[in-house]
Scaffold this motif. Structure first.
Motif, PDB file in Angstrom:
ATOM      1  N   ARG A 117      45.103  14.479  27.884  1.00 45.94           N
ATOM      2  CA  ARG A 117      44.241  14.954  28.971  1.00 45.94           C
ATOM      3  C   ARG A 117      42.772  14.696  28.654  1.00 45.94           C
ATOM      4  NH1 ARG A 117      45.116  20.674  31.819  1.00 45.94           N
ATOM      5  NH2 ARG A 117      46.598  19.354  32.934  1.00 45.94           N
ATOM      6  N   THR A 118      42.382  14.934  27.403  1.00 41.11           N
ATOM      7  CA  THR A 118      40.995  14.683  27.001  1.00 41.11           C
ATOM      8  C   THR A 118      40.671  13.197  27.093  1.00 41.11           C
ATOM      9  OG1 THR A 118      41.030  16.578  25.499  1.00 41.11           O
ATOM     10  CG2 THR A 118      39.331  14.919  25.123  1.00 41.11           C
ATOM     11  N   LEU A 119      41.587  12.345  26.637  1.00 41.32           N
ATOM     12  CA  LEU A 119      41.363  10.905  26.708  1.00 41.32           C
ATOM     13  C   LEU A 119      41.202  10.440  28.153  1.00 41.32           C
ATOM     14  CD1 LEU A 119      43.950   9.678  24.041  1.00 41.32           C
ATOM     15  CD2 LEU A 119      41.463   9.571  23.850  1.00 41.32           C
ATOM     16  N   ALA A 120      42.000  11.022  29.047  1.00 43.96           N
ATOM     17  CA  ALA A 120      41.955  10.622  30.448  1.00 43.96           C
ATOM     18  C   ALA A 120      40.709  11.143  31.164  1.00 43.96           C
ATOM     19  CB  ALA A 120      43.208  11.109  31.170  1.00 43.96           C
ATOM     20  N   ARG A 121      40.274  12.333  30.829  1.00 43.35           N
ATOM     21  CA  ARG A 121      39.225  12.982  31.624  1.00 43.35           C
ATOM     22  C   ARG A 121      37.828  12.934  31.002  1.00 43.35           C
ATOM     23  NH1 ARG A 121      42.285  18.350  34.131  1.00 43.35           N
ATOM     24  NH2 ARG A 121      44.179  17.251  34.791  1.00 43.35           N
ATOM     25  N   GLU A 122      37.749  12.723  29.687  1.00 40.01           N
ATOM     26  CA  GLU A 122      36.443  12.806  29.045  1.00 40.01           C
ATOM     27  C   GLU A 122      36.010  11.505  28.363  1.00 40.01           C
ATOM     28  OE1 GLU A 122      36.157  16.235  26.512  1.00 40.01           O
ATOM     29  OE2 GLU A 122      37.260  17.517  27.941  1.00 40.01           O
ATOM     30  N   PHE A 123      36.860  10.474  28.411  1.00 42.03           N
ATOM     31  CA  PHE A 123      36.538   9.194  27.777  1.00 42.03           C
ATOM     32  C   PHE A 123      36.338   8.114  28.832  1.00 42.03           C
ATOM     33  CE2 PHE A 123      37.807  11.403  24.108  1.00 42.03           C
ATOM     34  CZ  PHE A 123      37.541  10.646  22.973  1.00 42.03           C
ATOM     35  N   ASP A 124      35.408   7.206  28.570  1.00 42.06           N
ATOM     36  CA  ASP A 124      35.219   6.038  29.434  1.00 42.06           C
ATOM     37  C   ASP A 124      36.104   4.878  29.004  1.00 42.06           C
ATOM     38  OD1 ASP A 124      33.261   7.175  31.100  1.00 42.06           O
ATOM     39  OD2 ASP A 124      31.682   6.741  29.645  1.00 42.06           O
ATOM     40  N   CYS A 125      36.442   4.802  27.725  1.00 44.72           N
ATOM     41  CA  CYS A 125      37.254   3.692  27.235  1.00 44.72           C
ATOM     42  C   CYS A 125      38.691   3.830  27.731  1.00 44.72           C
ATOM     43  CB  CYS A 125      37.208   3.622  25.709  1.00 44.72           C
ATOM     44  SG  CYS A 125      38.034   4.998  24.885  1.00 44.72           S
ATOM     45  N   TYR A 126      39.448   2.783  27.563  1.00 48.39           N
ATOM     46  CA  TYR A 126      40.863   2.778  27.938  1.00 48.39           C
ATOM     47  C   TYR A 126      41.692   3.332  26.774  1.00 48.39           C
ATOM     48  CZ  TYR A 126      39.648  -0.295  31.850  1.00 48.39           C
ATOM     49  OH  TYR A 126      39.108  -0.821  33.005  1.00 48.39           O
ATOM     50  N   ALA A 127      42.848   3.907  27.113  1.00 47.38           N
ATOM     51  CA  ALA A 127      43.732   4.448  26.075  1.00 47.38           C
ATOM     52  C   ALA A 127      45.184   4.175  26.431  1.00 47.38           C
ATOM     53  CB  ALA A 127      43.505   5.948  25.899  1.00 47.38           C
ATOM     54  N   ILE A 128      45.952   3.781  25.415  1.00 41.77           N
ATOM     55  CA  ILE A 128      47.379   3.497  25.572  1.00 41.77           C
ATOM     56  C   ILE A 128      48.148   4.271  24.514  1.00 41.77           C
ATOM     57  CG2 ILE A 128      49.172   1.713  25.562  1.00 41.77           C
ATOM     58  CD1 ILE A 128      46.961  -0.340  26.160  1.00 41.77           C
ATOM     59  N   ILE A 129      49.225   4.931  24.920  1.00 41.27           N
ATOM     60  CA  ILE A 129      50.111   5.578  23.964  1.00 41.27           C
ATOM     61  C   ILE A 129      51.488   4.947  24.099  1.00 41.27           C
ATOM     62  CG2 ILE A 129      48.829   7.750  23.952  1.00 41.27           C
ATOM     63  CD1 ILE A 129      51.002   8.930  25.770  1.00 41.27           C
TER      64      ILE A 129
END
Length: 218
Positions: A117-129
């Motif tokens: 949730r933090t990666l999705a809502r507070e980061f500008d970069c892309y994230a993959i799990i």
């Protein structure tokens, strides 16, 4: 030999859509998830942060999380602790659209998974799990955030991908399914299908066949 995977175009679509959602890529072991994700990342981003929760990098990232959570009463709290953890893990980390974070074997750590949730809502970069046993995410210690991630699945090579390995993808896509093509073309595809039935679509097995040109174990 590099095996072209159809999921690559979906990865590009996810990047171009830029919805802010974390991408979850699921699939069994040995279907090529890590390979295709690294290939995509290094071809489309300036900076890649790769963490595997089943390797030393995962333990090192957890140490970074522990470090930023250290706090003494009366002292200022870290305003963006998760950002700081990535900065501790990778001194070149920058939270921009030129950066992608890949967290592999995510099912090994509910603590890290719960950062989605933090990666999705507070980061500008892309994230993959990604991970091979994502069924573990149904355990109560994993918090499943609604709307914060998009899910893609990578399987073993489809027959369409398989024929592409042998340069016959155009034939596969253009052949008349009602018998209007040349008989030799059907024979070509039938030979590919017979081989596909025998060796399957696991990338490592296909590559082994390509190297040895034999169905016998080496």
């Amino acid at each position: 030999m590099e095996l072209k995977r159809d999921i690559y175009k979906n990865l590009l679509r996810w990047k171009n859509d830029d919805t802010g959602q974390v991408l979850q890529v699921s699939g069994a072991r040995q279907v090529g998830k890590t390979y295709i994700l690294k290939k995509f990342a290094y071809e489309n981003f300036r900076h890649v942060v790769y963490i595997s929760m089943a390797e030393p990098s995962g333990g090192q990232f957890l140490q970074c999380l522990d470090k930023i959570n250290e706090w003494e009463p009366g002292t200022p709290r870290e305003e963006r602790p998760v950002h700081k953890a990535f900065e501790l893990f990778d001194r070149e980390f920058c939270d921009t659209k030129d950066t992608v974070i890949i967290i592999d074997e995510i099912q090994e750590s509910s603590r890290v998974f719960n950062l989605v949730r933090t990666l999705a809502r507070e980061f500008d970069c892309y994230a993959i799990i990604t991970g091979s046993y994502l069924g573990r995410l149904l355990s109560k210690e994993f918090f499943l955030p609604a709307g914060d991630f998009e899910d893609l699945t990578l399987e073993t090579l489809t027959f369409a991908e398989f024929v592409g390995v042998f340069g016959k993808r155009n034939l596969y896509e253009s052949i008349d399914l009602f018998g209007g093509s040349d008989a030799e073309q059907y024979k070509e595809l039938k030979a590919c299908f017979d081989l596909y039935q025998r060796i399957g679509g696991y990338p490592s097995v296909v590559n082994m066949y390509l190297e040895n040109k034999s169905l016998e174990p080496v």
